[in-house]
Design a protein around this motif. Structure first.
Motif, PDB file in Angstrom:
ATOM      1  N   GLY A 240      47.797  72.479 -17.546  1.00  0.00           N
ATOM      2  CA  GLY A 240      48.992  71.659 -17.733  1.00  0.00           C
ATOM      3  C   GLY A 240      49.190  70.666 -16.608  1.00  0.00           C
ATOM      4  O   GLY A 240      49.588  69.513 -16.832  1.00  0.00           O
ATOM      5  N   MET A 241      48.876  71.117 -15.385  1.00  0.00           N
ATOM      6  CA  MET A 241      49.002  70.213 -14.247  1.00  0.00           C
ATOM      7  C   MET A 241      47.997  69.073 -14.344  1.00  0.00           C
ATOM      8  O   MET A 241      48.322  67.908 -14.058  1.00  0.00           O
TER       9      MET A 241
ATOM     10  N   GLY B  69      49.180  66.690 -16.912  1.00  0.00           N
ATOM     11  CA  GLY B  69      50.280  65.887 -16.376  1.00  0.00           C
ATOM     12  C   GLY B  69      49.790  64.795 -15.445  1.00  0.00           C
ATOM     13  O   GLY B  69      50.289  63.666 -15.473  1.00  0.00           O
ATOM     14  N   ILE B  70      48.797  65.129 -14.614  1.00  0.00           N
ATOM     15  CA  ILE B  70      48.238  64.124 -13.704  1.00  0.00           C
ATOM     16  C   ILE B  70      47.570  62.996 -14.484  1.00  0.00           C
ATOM     17  O   ILE B  70      47.724  61.810 -14.159  1.00  0.00           O
TER      18      ILE B  70
ATOM     19  N   ILE C 295      48.211  62.049 -17.607  1.00  0.00           N
ATOM     20  CA  ILE C 295      49.241  61.253 -18.287  1.00  0.00           C
ATOM     21  C   ILE C 295      49.959  60.348 -17.290  1.00  0.00           C
ATOM     22  O   ILE C 295      50.221  59.162 -17.557  1.00  0.00           O
ATOM     23  N   GLY C 296      50.261  60.892 -16.103  1.00  0.00           N
ATOM     24  CA  GLY C 296      50.923  60.080 -15.090  1.00  0.00           C
ATOM     25  C   GLY C 296      50.061  58.920 -14.628  1.00  0.00           C
ATOM     26  O   GLY C 296      50.548  57.801 -14.445  1.00  0.00           O
TER      27      GLY C 296
END
Length: 242
Positions: free
Chosen positions: A155-156, A159-160, A162-163
């Motif tokens: 998930g991290m 998220g990275i 996507i960011g």
């Protein structure tokens, strides 16, 4: 005889129904819940959550027990026990002075915190709760993994990614805006220069036209002046002859 038999039959049927209900009725058991796996880093702390559900009211005799089994070992150690409103922490084992009781049985919570984690703490922690007379049920276990640095989870990573993608889109949008802004300013400057050049040409043209109109007038004035001067000379010569 028939009346006695018929009167006993309903009683026998009622007894069978009650007996079957007592025999096949499900027994309510206490249920304990923990996470399946938690992660920590060396030197940090980890919260081991343990909640439960009981069909009985929370009694004063409720007990919460935590056990620990290291990885690659069959030995199990009792590291914490709560009963009669008192917390009893193991002060001699591997978790000496490192366990903190944060549970509240009245709220059906039997959680603990393990401080100052080390690689040797990797293992399985088991939470067991008894709430007399509700003492039937299974314990729940959670596996602890200790790392030198925090593990990068999926998930991290997502998220990275996507960011980073959003940041790239924003950067491209800003660059496009700046390019368009600079292009518009350049176009405005070019238009202003062209308009200034056109105004200068028109001004020169008007000057040239004005100077072109004045030249014939000046020549005509010069001609009239020369004609008048010649007339005057002739007049003066004639008077002298007389």
């Amino acid at each position: 005889m028939e009346s006695l038999t018929s009167s006993r039959t309903p009683c026998c049927l009622l007894g069978l129904v009650v007996l079957s209900a007592l025999t096949f009725s499900p027994t309510l058991a206490i249920e304990v819940y923990t996470d399946r796996e938690v992660h920590g880093t060396v030197g940090s702390k980890v919260h081991l959550s343990c909640t439960f559900w009981s069909s009985e009211w929370i009694s004063d005799d409720i007990s919460v027990t935590w056990h620990y089994q290291p990885d690659n070992s069959r030995n199990t150690y009792s590291i914490f026990h709560y009963s009669k409103g008192q917390a009893h922490i193991d002060d001699t084992g591997i978790f000496k002075e490192r366990i903190e009781w944060v549970g509240y049985p009245r709220s059906k919570d039997g959680s603990i915190i393990v401080h100052n984690l080390d690689f040797s703490d990797n293992g399985t922690f088991t939470c067991d709760v008894k709430n007399p007379p509700d003492v039937v049920g299974k314990s729940s276990y959670v596996h602890l993994l200790v790392y030198d640095k925090g593990p990068v989870r999926a998930g991290m990573v997502l998220g990275i990614i996507i960011g980073a993608a959003l940041g790239l889109v924003i950067l491209v949008a800003i660059l496009a805006y700046l390019i368009r802004y600079c292009w518009l300013r350049r176009q405005i400057r070019v238009q202003r220069e062209l308009s200034a050049l056109e105004r200068g040409k028109l001004h020169k043209l008007s000057k040239s036209l004005k100077s072109g109109r004045q030249a014939p007038l000046l020549s005509m004035l010069d001609q009239t002046r020369s004609f008048k001067s010649s007339d005057k000379k002739k007049g003066s010569g004639d008077s002298r002859r007389k």
